[in-house]
Design a protein around this motif. Structure first.
Motif, PDB file in Angstrom:
ATOM      1  N   UNK A 180       0.848  -1.185   0.000  1.00 21.20           N
ATOM      2  CA  UNK A 180       0.000   0.000   0.000  1.00 21.20           C
ATOM      3  C   UNK A 180       0.885   1.236   0.000  1.00 21.20           C
ATOM      4  N   UNK A 181       0.562   2.175  -0.854  1.00 19.78           N
ATOM      5  CA  UNK A 181       1.255   3.463  -0.850  1.00 19.78           C
ATOM      6  C   UNK A 181       0.413   4.433  -0.019  1.00 19.78           C
ATOM      7  N   UNK A 182       0.918   4.772   1.168  1.00 17.41           N
ATOM      8  CA  UNK A 182       0.178   5.672   2.051  1.00 17.41           C
ATOM      9  C   UNK A 182       0.517   7.118   1.700  1.00 17.41           C
ATOM     10  N   UNK A 183      -0.464   7.963   1.765  1.00 16.27           N
ATOM     11  CA  UNK A 183      -0.273   9.369   1.422  1.00 16.27           C
ATOM     12  C   UNK A 183      -1.222  10.234   2.238  1.00 16.27           C
ATOM     13  N   UNK A 184      -1.075  11.522   2.117  1.00 17.16           N
ATOM     14  CA  UNK A 184      -1.943  12.438   2.845  1.00 17.16           C
ATOM     15  C   UNK A 184      -3.369  12.303   2.319  1.00 17.16           C
ATOM     16  N   UNK A 185      -4.318  12.338   3.249  1.00 16.26           N
ATOM     17  CA  UNK A 185      -5.722  12.227   2.849  1.00 16.26           C
ATOM     18  C   UNK A 185      -6.181  13.518   2.172  1.00 16.26           C
ATOM     19  N   UNK A 186      -7.138  13.418   1.270  1.00 22.92           N
ATOM     20  CA  UNK A 186      -7.675  14.629   0.647  1.00 22.92           C
ATOM     21  C   UNK A 186      -8.414  15.476   1.680  1.00 22.92           C
ATOM     22  N   UNK A 187      -8.521  16.761   1.386  1.00 25.53           N
ATOM     23  CA  UNK A 187      -9.311  17.644   2.239  1.00 25.53           C
ATOM     24  C   UNK A 187     -10.624  17.950   1.523  1.00 25.53           C
ATOM     25  N   UNK A 243     -10.982  12.639  10.181  1.00 25.96           N
ATOM     26  CA  UNK A 243     -10.195  12.644   8.951  1.00 25.96           C
ATOM     27  C   UNK A 243      -8.720  12.827   9.270  1.00 25.96           C
ATOM     28  N   UNK A 244      -8.425  13.594  10.300  1.00 25.30           N
ATOM     29  CA  UNK A 244      -7.034  13.840  10.678  1.00 25.30           C
ATOM     30  C   UNK A 244      -6.314  12.593  11.161  1.00 25.30           C
ATOM     31  N   UNK A 245      -7.051  11.643  11.724  1.00 20.59           N
ATOM     32  CA  UNK A 245      -6.381  10.404  12.154  1.00 20.59           C
ATOM     33  C   UNK A 245      -6.618   9.237  11.194  1.00 20.59           C
ATOM     34  N   UNK A 246      -7.224   9.546  10.036  1.00 20.18           N
ATOM     35  CA  UNK A 246      -7.415   8.525   8.999  1.00 20.18           C
ATOM     36  C   UNK A 246      -6.178   8.449   8.116  1.00 20.18           C
ATOM     37  N   UNK A 247      -5.784   7.231   7.772  1.00 24.04           N
ATOM     38  CA  UNK A 247      -4.698   7.008   6.813  1.00 24.04           C
ATOM     39  C   UNK A 247      -5.313   6.697   5.454  1.00 24.04           C
ATOM     40  N   UNK A 248      -4.785   7.316   4.424  1.00 23.92           N
ATOM     41  CA  UNK A 248      -5.286   7.111   3.068  1.00 23.92           C
ATOM     42  C   UNK A 248      -4.193   6.481   2.214  1.00 23.92           C
ATOM     43  N   UNK A 249      -4.574   5.543   1.391  1.00 20.63           N
ATOM     44  CA  UNK A 249      -3.570   4.861   0.584  1.00 20.63           C
ATOM     45  C   UNK A 249      -4.126   4.369  -0.732  1.00 20.63           C
ATOM     46  N   UNK A 250      -3.234   3.846  -1.547  1.00 14.10           N
ATOM     47  CA  UNK A 250      -3.612   3.240  -2.823  1.00 14.10           C
ATOM     48  C   UNK A 250      -2.895   1.908  -2.958  1.00 14.10           C
ATOM     49  N   UNK A 251      -3.496   1.033  -3.728  1.00  5.86           N
ATOM     50  CA  UNK A 251      -2.978  -0.309  -3.933  1.00  5.86           C
ATOM     51  C   UNK A 251      -3.186  -0.678  -5.393  1.00  5.86           C
ATOM     52  N   UNK A 252      -2.168  -1.280  -6.014  1.00  8.23           N
ATOM     53  CA  UNK A 252      -2.295  -1.723  -7.404  1.00  8.23           C
ATOM     54  C   UNK A 252      -2.863  -3.133  -7.457  1.00  8.23           C
ATOM     55  N   UNK A 253      -3.799  -3.341  -8.380  1.00  4.89           N
ATOM     56  CA  UNK A 253      -4.391  -4.669  -8.589  1.00  4.89           C
ATOM     57  C   UNK A 253      -4.478  -4.915 -10.090  1.00  4.89           C
ATOM     58  N   UNK A 254      -4.479  -6.166 -10.516  1.00  6.42           N
ATOM     59  CA  UNK A 254      -4.578  -6.439 -11.954  1.00  6.42           C
ATOM     60  C   UNK A 254      -5.968  -6.088 -12.493  1.00  6.42           C
ATOM     61  N   UNK A 255      -6.003  -5.517 -13.663  1.00  8.64           N
ATOM     62  CA  UNK A 255      -7.306  -5.325 -14.304  1.00  8.64           C
ATOM     63  C   UNK A 255      -7.961  -6.680 -14.548  1.00  8.64           C
ATOM     64  N   UNK A 256      -7.138  -7.663 -14.947  1.00 13.87           N
ATOM     65  CA  UNK A 256      -7.614  -9.032 -15.130  1.00 13.87           C
ATOM     66  C   UNK A 256      -6.765  -9.959 -14.281  1.00 13.87           C
ATOM     67  N   UNK A 257      -7.386 -10.719 -13.394  1.00 12.22           N
ATOM     68  CA  UNK A 257      -6.623 -11.661 -12.571  1.00 12.22           C
ATOM     69  C   UNK A 257      -6.158 -12.865 -13.383  1.00 12.22           C
ATOM     70  N   UNK A 258      -6.669 -13.018 -14.596  1.00 10.13           N
ATOM     71  CA  UNK A 258      -6.130 -14.036 -15.497  1.00 10.13           C
ATOM     72  C   UNK A 258      -4.793 -13.601 -16.073  1.00 10.13           C
ATOM     73  N   UNK A 259      -4.471 -12.317 -15.963  1.00  2.78           N
ATOM     74  CA  UNK A 259      -3.208 -11.759 -16.444  1.00  2.78           C
ATOM     75  C   UNK A 259      -2.655 -10.840 -15.356  1.00  2.78           C
ATOM     76  N   UNK A 260      -2.192 -11.427 -14.234  1.00  3.17           N
ATOM     77  CA  UNK A 260      -1.798 -10.618 -13.072  1.00  3.17           C
ATOM     78  C   UNK A 260      -0.652  -9.663 -13.338  1.00  3.17           C
ATOM     79  N   UNK A 261       0.165  -9.935 -14.350  1.00  3.58           N
ATOM     80  CA  UNK A 261       1.284  -9.042 -14.660  1.00  3.58           C
ATOM     81  C   UNK A 261       0.902  -7.993 -15.696  1.00  3.58           C
TER      82      UNK A 261
END
Length: 515
Positions: free
Chosen positions: A22-29, A52-70
């Motif tokens: 997970x890439x953690x970053x500052x939450x939006x305002x 919101x001030x104590x919430x952690x916000x992040x992003x995670x990469x996932x495959x568009x197709x799990x049949x082609x995870x790469x």
């Protein structure tokens, strides 16, 4: 068709992969205008901003197709509100839809007094296709809303042809992306969130379509569920034709309860002294307003048969106000609107500010439904079913959908095999509600197991709105205690309740197939 007869998942659910990050970053305002558009009062702002001030916000990469995870990757946006006390684990939440944003749902729960955050990290996320996660818009579609008055077969065919064109244009605009919008893929995304959080097991709370997500997650990853509560349980076999029919049946059942309630208060509403008289009164009102729709000079509203049908299918919290509306409409002639109509419909809420994030994706709603819809999509099947509903339900039938929503959707149907298991699961079904009729809870329990919780009300997703039921939900997640009943929202007496937002939402979604 049995839920267990659906096709097996196309992708092995237990394939081992490297732990995602997970890439953690500052939450939006969010501006005060945005918060107000969400229904928060100015006095709520400090609490919201503190959470919101104590919430952690992040992003995670996932495959568009799990049949082609790469292959091509999508971004899933998530939040974490860490436990304030002795921690039991992570609890993911989903508000339904499909297409609903769950990004801020942890904050929403705490704001409304649901104290699940004491022992759990609350995990919110936007499913693929929604909000802050990778999404896409459908090309602008034609307006499929019919004009006032009864729907003729000619008009219905025109709408059907328009739906086909719109659905083909949407799916073909980005078929790889839209074809990947399935509940099974969201379940796989959720399991990557679990792995990225470093959790061996994940707890989950879902409402409406969120229950279908929970059902699929539990079927694909049964050993990775700690505790799960599903409220207002969705249809366990994804068929939009069945979805439409069973909802219509439940809506009429609820109207029969409403008619009895109004009859007991004939001195107040003057719609009939018996249930049969109330049904006859509203049947005649629906027909007469179809024949001669009514407009007003001071309110942007057309009163026609579908409006009467829609009002007749509302939950009991709206009955006092609706009773007054129907009383005024019984003899209304215009040109100005009666007082209650003017109160409800006269001043529409302003549109969301330009900087407001998306909290519900229509494109994702369409794709999730149609990618999994194994039902009939022909004009004849939908039109014949609609005509039968008009005969069977002379007051409420006109509010049901008269065309196959997924007509023309060109992408292949993808199904998931549901699996029965003995893991911890609570399924709360509401005896009288129509968006997720009670029988769907019984069918889901037969398909996957779990403990049945019966809620004696007609409110969609009320488990976290009634203090007595909230306490049982918390007790389950914190201590594993199960229950067979939960208090619901009581049927009101004659005192009017603030139902205007509920009415507006229902009217705006009248032709939608939302979950």
């Amino acid at each position: 068709m049995s839920a267990l007869a659906l096709g097996a998942p196309a992708v092995t659910a237990h394939a081992e992969t490297a732990r995602p990050a997970i890439t953690w970053q500052k939450c939006p305002s969010y501006s005060d205008d945005v918060l107000r558009s969400w229904g928060l009062r100015d006095t709520d702002f400090p609490k919201f901003k503190g959470l919101l001030g104590r919430t952690e916000c992040g992003t995670l990469s996932v495959p568009q197709s799990y049949a082609d995870p790469a292959g091509k990757q999508l971004t899933i946006a998530l939040t974490r509100l860490k436990a304030t006390g002795s921690r039991l684990g992570s609890l993911a939440v989903n508000p339904g839809g499909p297409g609903g944003s769950g990004y801020l749902m942890p904050i929403d729960l705490v704001m409304t007094g649901v104290e699940l955050n004491n022992r759990y990290d609350l995990i919110g996320f936007d499913p693929r296709g929604v909000g802050a996660s990778t999404n896409a818009k459908c090309p602008a579609s034609e307006d499929d809303r019919p004009p006032p008055g009864p729907v003729t077969e000619e008009l219905a065919r025109t709408v059907y042809d328009s739906v086909i064109r719109s659905n083909r244009a949407c799916a073909s605009s980005n078929p790889g992306f839209f074809g990947g919008l399935t509940t099974a893929n969201v379940a796989r995304d959720l399991d990557r969130i679990r792995a990225a959080l470093g959790e061996r097991e994940l707890s989950f709370f879902g409402v409406s379509w969120g229950t279908w997500l929970g059902t699929v997650y539990r079927s694909l990853f049964p050993e990775r569920v700690h505790r799960m509560w599903l409220d207002s349980v969705a249809l366990p076999v994804p068929r939009v034709d069945v979805f439409t029919q069973v909802r219509a049946e439940a809506s009429d059942r609820d109207f029969q309860r409403m008619a009895g309630w109004l009859a007991e208060r004939d001195g107040t509403y003057a719609l009939g002294a018996t249930k049969a008289e109330v049904v006859a009164t509203l049947t005649e009102m629906r027909r007469s307003y179809d024949a001669e729709p009514l407009t007003f000079t001071d309110v942007d509203l057309t009163v026609e048969g579908r409006l009467i049908a829609d009002m007749a299918g509302q939950p009991s919290v709206a009955w006092p106000e609706l009773g007054q509306v129907l009383k005024e409409l019984k003899d209304a002639t215009g040109p100005t609107a009666p007082p209650t109509i003017k109160q409800i419909f006269g001043e529409q809420p302003p549109p969301p500010p330009a900087d407001a994030p998306e909290r519900r994706s229509q494109a994702a709603n369409l794709a999730f439904f149609c990618n999994e819809d194994s039902g009939q999509r022909t004009f004849e099947s939908a039109w014949n079913a609609y005509q039968k509903r008009l005969r069977d339900f002379p007051v409420t039938g006109e509010a049901s959908v008269f065309f196959p929503r997924c007509a023309g959707w060109p992408l292949p149907v993808q199904t998931t095999r549901l699996r029965h298991s003995d893991g911890s699961l609570m399924l709360s079904g509401h005896l009288h509600e129509s968006p997720s009729p009670y029988e769907w809870t019984l069918q889901t329990r037969a398909a996957i197991g779990g403990t049945l919780v019966t809620v004696d009300d007609d409110m969609h997703g009320s488990a976290l709105r009634v203090p007595g039921c909230v306490a049982k939900v918390i007790d389950y997640f914190e201590k594993g205690r199960r229950t067979s009943t939960c208090p619901g929202v009581p049927v009101p007496d004659s005192a009017a309740l603030p139902a205007e937002p509920l009415l507006r939402q229902s009217l705006s979604d009248r032709l939608g197939a939302t979950g």
